[in-house]
Write a protein that holds these residues in place. Structure first.
Motif, PDB file in Angstrom:
ATOM      1  N   LYS A 118       1.891 -42.823 -46.058  1.00  0.00           N
ATOM      2  CA  LYS A 118       2.848 -43.797 -45.543  1.00  0.00           C
ATOM      3  C   LYS A 118       4.017 -43.099 -44.857  1.00  0.00           C
ATOM      4  N   SER A 119       4.695 -43.826 -44.000  1.00  0.00           N
ATOM      5  CA  SER A 119       5.913 -43.310 -43.393  1.00  0.00           C
ATOM      6  C   SER A 119       6.924 -42.985 -44.492  1.00  0.00           C
TER       7      SER A 119
ATOM      8  N   ARG B  61       8.892 -40.340 -51.572  1.00  0.00           N
ATOM      9  CA  ARG B  61       9.823 -39.221 -51.759  1.00  0.00           C
ATOM     10  C   ARG B  61      10.810 -39.096 -50.599  1.00  0.00           C
ATOM     11  N   GLY B  62      10.308 -39.221 -49.386  1.00  0.00           N
ATOM     12  CA  GLY B  62      11.204 -39.118 -48.239  1.00  0.00           C
ATOM     13  C   GLY B  62      12.258 -40.204 -48.242  1.00  0.00           C
ATOM     14  N   ARG B  63      11.854 -41.382 -48.662  1.00  0.00           N
ATOM     15  CA  ARG B  63      12.787 -42.503 -48.670  1.00  0.00           C
ATOM     16  C   ARG B  63      13.811 -42.371 -49.792  1.00  0.00           C
ATOM     17  N   VAL B  64      13.391 -41.858 -50.952  1.00  0.00           N
ATOM     18  CA  VAL B  64      14.359 -41.689 -52.035  1.00  0.00           C
ATOM     19  C   VAL B  64      15.375 -40.613 -51.661  1.00  0.00           C
TER      20      VAL B  64
ATOM     21  N   ALA C 165      23.487 -50.476 -48.919  1.00  0.00           N
ATOM     22  CA  ALA C 165      23.693 -49.986 -47.553  1.00  0.00           C
ATOM     23  C   ALA C 165      22.402 -49.535 -46.883  1.00  0.00           C
ATOM     24  N   TYR C 166      21.454 -49.053 -47.671  1.00  0.00           N
ATOM     25  CA  TYR C 166      20.232 -48.481 -47.087  1.00  0.00           C
ATOM     26  C   TYR C 166      18.991 -49.322 -47.373  1.00  0.00           C
ATOM     27  N   SER C 167      18.664 -49.489 -48.636  1.00  0.00           N
ATOM     28  CA  SER C 167      17.389 -50.125 -48.984  1.00  0.00           C
ATOM     29  C   SER C 167      17.354 -51.608 -48.633  1.00  0.00           C
ATOM     30  N   ILE C 168      18.409 -52.327 -48.991  1.00  0.00           N
ATOM     31  CA  ILE C 168      18.429 -53.762 -48.700  1.00  0.00           C
ATOM     32  C   ILE C 168      18.636 -54.005 -47.209  1.00  0.00           C
ATOM     33  N   LYS C 169      19.525 -53.236 -46.611  1.00  0.00           N
ATOM     34  CA  LYS C 169      19.792 -53.406 -45.180  1.00  0.00           C
ATOM     35  C   LYS C 169      18.540 -53.152 -44.350  1.00  0.00           C
TER      36      LYS C 169
END
Length: 319
Positions: A57-58, A259-262, A292-296
């Protein structure tokens, strides 16, 4: 600038080792060793090379795996086994494919990676002939193609698909191993060719599942190392402890277990923590970063850190 290391720069430099990275690097080393062995016995065109596929995945960490390998194998893009310190080395040639790469564009990008002075000159056959000459001249041990989803392949019978599949197979059949990395879209494009499947060694990054204890242990280990890396890179004086309470579970939800997203989420939290002049990244910083990041970015529809905090407050009142 306040003299402290830049947060974004340090995050891009972080290299946290995890099982898929080790497996991929081992596969790269193995196919390179086979290539060297073939060259030593004069098997330049006799011994078929392998295809190594790295899909996921991306934000799963594919590009980081490739970058970490190149950095470790060729510091400053120099071959440590050669004394001339020539840059760039061409023993392992890595190409990041750009948007909507047709077969001709694909060949041009390879020529650019070899520093061909006129990558646009010639038809497809001319370009391919020059690439093969470069591979043989430099005794290239591995060709790496990142962002393979950008290849213009709609289905296996497309003309561009046939040409690109034939080219990839041709590199391997002449003895030069190939790595292709990309999203699941790239997987369907590349592995729509049966012959490529038959020579494929898969080191793809699997999707971690929250209901799997082993997966959560792997994810937790990565997060723990990430908290330590914040201190090692001198971003904060104290180690950020991401394994207390249910922080790991919240990080998993807020990042989709990638991992990249965390890492991006924690990067946002690090900026928030620095604004407060905190000496570590805390739970409340992760909560704010999730907004700021995950929900947005519509990764999640609710903030697991906030929900967890509310639950703990209720439990405290009951107690």
């Amino acid at each position: 600038m306040d003299g402290r290391p830049n947060i974004t720069t340090e995050f891009r430099l972080m290299r946290i080792v995890y099982p898929e990275m080790v497996a991929a690097h081992s596969a790269f080393d193995n196919v390179r060793e086979a290539r060297r062995s073939a060259l030593e016995i004069g098997g330049r065109s006799k011994i078929e090379g392998s295809l190594v596929s790295l899909f996921g995945k991306s934000h799963a960490g594919k590009t980081t795996i490739l970058e970490a390998y190149m950095e470790a194998s060729f510091p400053d893009d120099v071959d440590p086994e050669k004394l001339d310190n020539k840059r760039p080395q061409r023993k392992v040639v890595a190409i990041t494919l750009n948007g909507d790469s047709s077969h001709m564009s694909f060949l041009k990008q390879i020529l650019r990676a070899y520093k061909d002075p006129f990558p646009g000159d010639g038809n497809a056959d001319d370009k391919l002939e020059r690439i093969i000459k470069y591979i043989n001249h430099y005794k290239t041990e591995l060709l790496i193609f990142d962002e393979a989803s950008n290849l213009r392949i709609r289905k296996a019978t497309d003309l561009d698909a046939t040409k690109t599949h034939n080219t990839l197979r041709g590199f391997a059949k002449m003895g030069c191993p190939v790595v292709v990395a990309g999203t699941e879209e790239a997987e369907s494009k590349i592995l729509s060719d049966g012959q490529l499947v038959s020579m494929n060694h898969d080191v793809s990054i699997k999707t971690l599942k929250q209901d799997c204890a082993t997966d959560m242990q792997l994810f937790g280990s990565y997060c723990a190392d990430l908290g330590l890396a914040l201190k090692e890179h001198k971003l904060f004086p104290k180690r950020s402890n991401f394994v207390i309470d249910n922080t790991i579970a919240c990080l998993f939800i807020a990042s989709g277990g990638l991992r990249g997203r965390v890492s991006r989420l924690v990067e946002h939290a690090a900026y928030i923590a620095r604004q407060e002049d905190a000496d570590e990244v805390r739970f409340d910083h992760l909560e704010a970063a999730t907004d700021a990041y995950s929900i947005k970015n519509k990764i999640v529809t609710y903030n697991p850190f906030r929900e967890s905090r509310k639950t703990r407050k209720k439990e405290t009142r009951v107690a």
